[in-house]
Design a protein around this motif. Structure first.
Motif, PDB file in Angstrom:
ATOM      1  N   ALA A 203      -4.627  -9.090 -10.187  1.00 18.22           N
ATOM      2  CA  ALA A 203      -4.194 -10.298  -9.471  1.00 18.22           C
ATOM      3  C   ALA A 203      -5.369 -11.048  -8.856  1.00 18.22           C
ATOM      4  CB  ALA A 203      -3.183  -9.935  -8.386  1.00 18.22           C
ATOM      5  N   PHE A 204      -6.500 -10.355  -8.682  1.00 11.70           N
ATOM      6  CA  PHE A 204      -7.704 -10.959  -8.102  1.00 11.70           C
ATOM      7  C   PHE A 204      -8.751 -11.246  -9.171  1.00 11.70           C
ATOM      8  CE2 PHE A 204      -5.518  -8.416  -4.986  1.00 11.70           C
ATOM      9  CZ  PHE A 204      -5.545  -9.169  -3.834  1.00 11.70           C
ATOM     10  N   GLY A 205      -8.347 -11.142 -10.442  1.00 15.01           N
ATOM     11  CA  GLY A 205      -9.271 -11.405 -11.537  1.00 15.01           C
ATOM     12  C   GLY A 205     -10.081 -10.215 -11.971  1.00 15.01           C
ATOM     13  N   GLY A 206      -9.724  -9.013 -11.479  1.00 13.45           N
ATOM     14  CA  GLY A 206     -10.481  -7.815 -11.830  1.00 13.45           C
ATOM     15  C   GLY A 206      -9.871  -7.060 -12.997  1.00 13.45           C
ATOM     16  N   ASP A 207     -10.703  -6.272 -13.663  1.00  5.58           N
ATOM     17  CA  ASP A 207     -10.279  -5.458 -14.793  1.00  5.58           C
ATOM     18  C   ASP A 207     -10.083  -4.018 -14.309  1.00  5.58           C
ATOM     19  OD1 ASP A 207      -9.975  -3.961 -17.096  1.00  5.58           O
ATOM     20  OD2 ASP A 207     -11.629  -4.909 -18.174  1.00  5.58           O
ATOM     21  N   PRO A 208      -8.849  -3.511 -14.257  1.00  4.60           N
ATOM     22  CA  PRO A 208      -8.611  -2.165 -13.727  1.00  4.60           C
ATOM     23  C   PRO A 208      -9.232  -1.055 -14.563  1.00  4.60           C
ATOM     24  CG  PRO A 208      -6.598  -3.083 -14.666  1.00  4.60           C
ATOM     25  CD  PRO A 208      -7.603  -4.186 -14.643  1.00  4.60           C
ATOM     26  N   SER A 209      -9.672  -1.371 -15.775  1.00  6.22           N
ATOM     27  CA  SER A 209     -10.316  -0.351 -16.613  1.00  6.22           C
ATOM     28  C   SER A 209     -11.831  -0.328 -16.440  1.00  6.22           C
ATOM     29  CB  SER A 209      -9.966  -0.583 -18.086  1.00  6.22           C
ATOM     30  OG  SER A 209     -10.601  -1.757 -18.577  1.00  6.22           O
ATOM     31  N   ARG A 210     -12.360  -1.207 -15.575  1.00  4.74           N
ATOM     32  CA  ARG A 210     -13.820  -1.292 -15.382  1.00  4.74           C
ATOM     33  C   ARG A 210     -14.157  -1.198 -13.894  1.00  4.74           C
ATOM     34  NH1 ARG A 210     -15.513  -6.757 -17.855  1.00  4.74           N
ATOM     35  NH2 ARG A 210     -17.635  -5.933 -17.748  1.00  4.74           N
ATOM     36  N   VAL A 211     -13.776  -0.086 -13.285  1.00  2.77           N
ATOM     37  CA  VAL A 211     -13.973   0.105 -11.842  1.00  2.77           C
ATOM     38  C   VAL A 211     -15.126   1.079 -11.610  1.00  2.77           C
ATOM     39  CG1 VAL A 211     -12.941   0.924  -9.693  1.00  2.77           C
ATOM     40  CG2 VAL A 211     -11.544  -0.338 -11.356  1.00  2.77           C
ATOM     41  N   THR A 212     -16.159   0.598 -10.951  1.00  2.32           N
ATOM     42  CA  THR A 212     -17.270   1.449 -10.523  1.00  2.32           C
ATOM     43  C   THR A 212     -17.097   1.768  -9.048  1.00  2.32           C
ATOM     44  OG1 THR A 212     -18.809   0.522 -12.147  1.00  2.32           O
ATOM     45  CG2 THR A 212     -19.776   1.578 -10.214  1.00  2.32           C
ATOM     46  N   LEU A 231      -6.872  13.549  -8.156  1.00  2.00           N
ATOM     47  CA  LEU A 231      -6.198  12.366  -7.633  1.00  2.00           C
ATOM     48  C   LEU A 231      -6.800  11.076  -8.173  1.00  2.00           C
ATOM     49  CD1 LEU A 231      -5.298  14.663  -5.666  1.00  2.00           C
ATOM     50  CD2 LEU A 231      -5.274  12.946  -3.867  1.00  2.00           C
ATOM     51  N   SER A 232      -8.078  11.120  -8.578  1.00  6.58           N
ATOM     52  CA  SER A 232      -8.759   9.920  -9.070  1.00  6.58           C
ATOM     53  C   SER A 232      -8.932   9.916 -10.580  1.00  6.58           C
ATOM     54  CB  SER A 232     -10.138   9.789  -8.397  1.00  6.58           C
ATOM     55  OG  SER A 232      -9.991   9.601  -7.017  1.00  6.58           O
ATOM     56  N   LYS A 233      -8.324  10.874 -11.230  1.00 11.00           N
ATOM     57  CA  LYS A 233      -8.502  10.996 -12.684  1.00 11.00           C
ATOM     58  C   LYS A 233      -8.052   9.722 -13.392  1.00 11.00           C
ATOM     59  CE  LYS A 233      -7.656  14.310 -16.442  1.00 11.00           C
ATOM     60  NZ  LYS A 233      -9.077  14.581 -16.657  1.00 11.00           N
ATOM     61  N   GLY A 234      -8.912   9.193 -14.249  1.00 14.10           N
ATOM     62  CA  GLY A 234      -8.594   8.000 -15.011  1.00 14.10           C
ATOM     63  C   GLY A 234      -8.763   6.687 -14.265  1.00 14.10           C
ATOM     64  N   LEU A 235      -9.233   6.750 -13.016  1.00 11.04           N
ATOM     65  CA  LEU A 235      -9.350   5.534 -12.202  1.00 11.04           C
ATOM     66  C   LEU A 235     -10.788   5.040 -12.071  1.00 11.04           C
ATOM     67  CD1 LEU A 235      -6.904   6.505  -9.282  1.00 11.04           C
ATOM     68  CD2 LEU A 235      -6.395   5.246 -11.391  1.00 11.04           C
ATOM     69  N   ILE A 236     -11.746   5.742 -12.668  1.00 10.83           N
ATOM     70  CA  ILE A 236     -13.167   5.475 -12.461  1.00 10.83           C
ATOM     71  C   ILE A 236     -13.854   5.241 -13.805  1.00 10.83           C
ATOM     72  CG2 ILE A 236     -15.330   6.411 -11.549  1.00 10.83           C
ATOM     73  CD1 ILE A 236     -13.561   8.347  -9.857  1.00 10.83           C
ATOM     74  N   ALA A 237     -14.640   4.161 -13.887  1.00 16.90           N
ATOM     75  CA  ALA A 237     -15.400   3.885 -15.109  1.00 16.90           C
ATOM     76  C   ALA A 237     -16.901   4.069 -14.921  1.00 16.90           C
ATOM     77  CB  ALA A 237     -15.121   2.465 -15.592  1.00 16.90           C
ATOM     78  N   GLY A 238     -17.357   4.126 -13.670  1.00 15.04           N
ATOM     79  CA  GLY A 238     -18.772   4.300 -13.377  1.00 15.04           C
ATOM     80  C   GLY A 238     -18.943   4.722 -11.934  1.00 15.04           C
ATOM     81  N   ALA A 239     -20.143   5.256 -11.600  1.00 15.94           N
ATOM     82  CA  ALA A 239     -20.382   5.767 -10.251  1.00 15.94           C
ATOM     83  C   ALA A 239     -21.810   5.478  -9.808  1.00 15.94           C
ATOM     84  CB  ALA A 239     -20.116   7.269 -10.194  1.00 15.94           C
ATOM     85  N   ILE A 240     -21.944   5.070  -8.544  1.00 19.26           N
ATOM     86  CA  ILE A 240     -23.250   4.848  -7.923  1.00 19.26           C
ATOM     87  C   ILE A 240     -23.311   5.672  -6.646  1.00 19.26           C
ATOM     88  CG2 ILE A 240     -24.759   3.170  -6.784  1.00 19.26           C
ATOM     89  CD1 ILE A 240     -23.578   1.008  -8.597  1.00 19.26           C
ATOM     90  N   GLY A 241     -24.362   6.469  -6.504  1.00 25.20           N
ATOM     91  CA  GLY A 241     -24.529   7.291  -5.307  1.00 25.20           C
ATOM     92  C   GLY A 241     -25.872   7.052  -4.651  1.00 25.20           C
ATOM     93  N   GLU A 242     -25.842   6.596  -3.421  1.00 22.76           N
ATOM     94  CA  GLU A 242     -27.065   6.366  -2.656  1.00 22.76           C
ATOM     95  C   GLU A 242     -27.169   7.450  -1.573  1.00 22.76           C
ATOM     96  OE1 GLU A 242     -25.408   1.996  -2.600  1.00 22.76           O
ATOM     97  OE2 GLU A 242     -27.219   2.101  -1.341  1.00 22.76           O
ATOM     98  N   SER A 243     -27.975   8.466  -1.843  1.00 22.39           N
ATOM     99  CA  SER A 243     -28.313   9.492  -0.841  1.00 22.39           C
ATOM    100  C   SER A 243     -27.115  10.321  -0.423  1.00 22.39           C
ATOM    101  CB  SER A 243     -28.945   8.852   0.398  1.00 22.39           C
ATOM    102  OG  SER A 243     -30.052   8.055   0.061  1.00 22.39           O
TER     103      SER A 243
END
Length: 512
Positions: A203-212, A231-243
């Motif tokens: 609804a906000f123009g985002g792609d639910p299959s491309r969530v980082t 609980l988050s299975k299938g909801l994540i397409a990428g990950a960024i971890g800072e420290s």
């Protein structure tokens, strides 16, 4: 009716339609599963929606329960200000809040979108704030999503329950839970927000299959947790971890141990039963955390949100198979955290190593070689957060099946010595101007542009590389990994810190 009258009517219809169009243009709206929200069109052209509830208020009988669905509303809900931040003590002086006060009713998220249509299908960034799982908020200026949204990314910050409200484990809580688990309510909140994103972000123009998903410190730790949570299975397409990650030197305790600690805490504050705990006003419960000996609440290996030991799950390749970009700063810790008030001399450092590592002190000095002050800083940093971040990167590179990109960040803020913990946030998210404490230089701004470019590319494609940026090589597991050294002059280098991590790995194997 004469032609003049018809013209007047036509003109009236025309002007009224213009008025409606202008109102719509000035007050953008999005239709979520729970109702219509009205946002704010920023000068940059980005639309912000602040304070959207993604779950029911976790109050009363819902205190220490999994997040429940948000109530639907009728009409249009104004989403023009941040919701309340979660209950927390003022622990860190660098935290600045724009939230609408503090409340146990805190499960709100914020969306910044550049999309002009719900059909835009843009990549999505969900950012979890840091603060030791004890403090923090999605309203902090350093996490503001407008600059990232201007790069073509629908950007969210998400609130989650903190400290005793978010992470209390207790035998009675486990007994009443359908999953026979307790303690990880803050992590459940994050997962509920990710489910909200899947159901609503289009609804906000985002792609639910491309969530980082991304975060710094406890936020990075949370990213590493969501990557292994069912609980988050299938909801994540990428990950960024800072420290930060939960693969560090203090892994989450077993549920039985956390329950025992929670029961002891409840006894100590004079509320030994779950009914008594739930009857405490939120502020009164929060104030108990000021008492001497009050525990620092964190996550639990509960068998539900975190099914098994995180290190074992990552080693077995049970995490989300997604690209990972992660790293740490040069001065995550301080040498005085190791040496105390003693001078940074060889004799004093060796004495500390003897105290820490016994007959392995000599091996420790070889691993932490060179200048004493620098070596002690590295040891403090590893004990705090660096070793766990390295272990996450190294293990995911071995078992994740997707590209991993590692960084080392060493740019101090103006006037600082070394890149302290959290120093990179404003640079990476393009928010230098939101921090008025420092006089940012042209070099700072150039680094921010570079880092934001890398992060934006990664969110869009799973690869930080792009036109005009120095090539960032993929990381590998084991010794000699390639990484990006981020500073005034950024460049790809080969890791020179393997000995430290190999030593700590051996020490961890002895303990576990």
């Amino acid at each position: 009716m004469n032609k003049f009258g018809l013209l007047l009517i036509a003109f009236g219809v025309f002007t009224s339609s213009l008025t409606v169009y202008a109102a719509a243009a000035g007050a953008p709206r999005a239709t979520t599963a729970t109702g219509v929200v009205q946002g704010t069109l920023e000068a940059s052209g980005v639309t912000s929606y602040k304070g959207i509830p993604f779950a029911a208020p976790p109050v009363g009988d819902l205190r220490w329960k999994a997040p429940q669905p948000a109530q639907k509303w009728t009409g249009v809900r104004k989403a023009d200000h941040f919701g309340p931040r979660g209950m927390q003590l003022p622990l860190f002086s660098d935290m600045v809040f724009r939230s609408n006060g503090m409340s146990e009713d805190c499960l709100y998220l914020n969306v910044w979108t550049p999309a002009k249509s719900p059909k835009a299908k843009l990549p999505v960034l969900v950012y979890f704030y840091g603060g030791g799982l004890a403090t923090g908020d999605g309203s902090e200026p350093r996490y503001d999503g407008e600059a990232m949204a201007a790069k073509g990314i629908v950007t969210l910050t998400v609130n989650y329950r903190l400290n005793v409200f978010g992470f209390l484990a207790h035998p009675e809580l486990s007994a009443e839970s359908p999953n026979k688990a307790s303690g990880n309510y803050g992590l459940m909140d994050q997962a509920a927000a990710l489910k909200w994103v899947k159901d609503n972000i289009a609804a906000f123009g985002g792609d639910p299959s491309r969530v980082t998903i991304a975060g710094e410190s406890a936020g990075s730790w949370s990213v590493s947790a969501q990557m292994i949570s069912p609980l988050s299975k299938g909801l994540i397409a990428g990950a960024i971890g800072e420290s930060g990650s939960l693969l560090g030197m203090n892994p989450p305790p077993a549920l039985a141990d956390a329950e025992k600690a929670g029961a002891a805490f409840a006894e100590n504050i004079g509320a030994p039963t779950l009914a008594a705990l739930r009857a405490l006003p939120a502020q009164q419960l929060l104030e108990t955390l000021r008492q001497p000996g009050a525990p620092w609440f964190s996550a639990t290996r509960d068998g539900y949100v975190l099914p098994r030991a995180p290190g074992a799950m990552y080693a077995a390749g049970e995490q989300a198979k997604v690209p990972l970009l992660a790293g740490w700063n040069s001065h995550e810790g301080h040498y005085k955290q190791v040496l105390g008030d003693t001078e940074p001399t060889e004799e004093n450092f060796n004495a500390v190593l003897k105290k820490f590592y016994g007959d392995q002190a000599g091996a420790a000095r070889l691993a932490y070689a060179g200048d004493v002050k620098q070596a002690a800083t590295e040891l403090a940093s590893d004990g705090f957060i660096v070793y766990g971040t390295w272990k996450w990167i190294d293990t995911h590179a071995r078992t994740g099946g997707k590209p991993v990109y590692r960084y080392y960040y060493s740019r101090p803020r103006p006037g600082d010595t070394g890149a302290a913990h959290s120093a990179e946030i404003e640079y990476a998210l393009g928010n230098l101007d939101g921090n008025k404490v420092y006089a940012w230089s042209a070099e700072d701004r150039a680094l921010s542009t570079l880092m934001q470019g890398y992060f934006a590319n990664f969110i869009k494609t799973g690869n930080p590389n792009g036109a005009g940026l120095p090539e960032w090589p993929r990381a590998s597991s084991g010794a000699g990994s390639r990484l990006m050294h981020l500073d005034a002059t950024s460049r790809a280098v080969t890791a020179t810190d393997d000995a430290r991590f190999q030593f700590q790995d051996a020490e961890m194997q002895k303990k576990h």
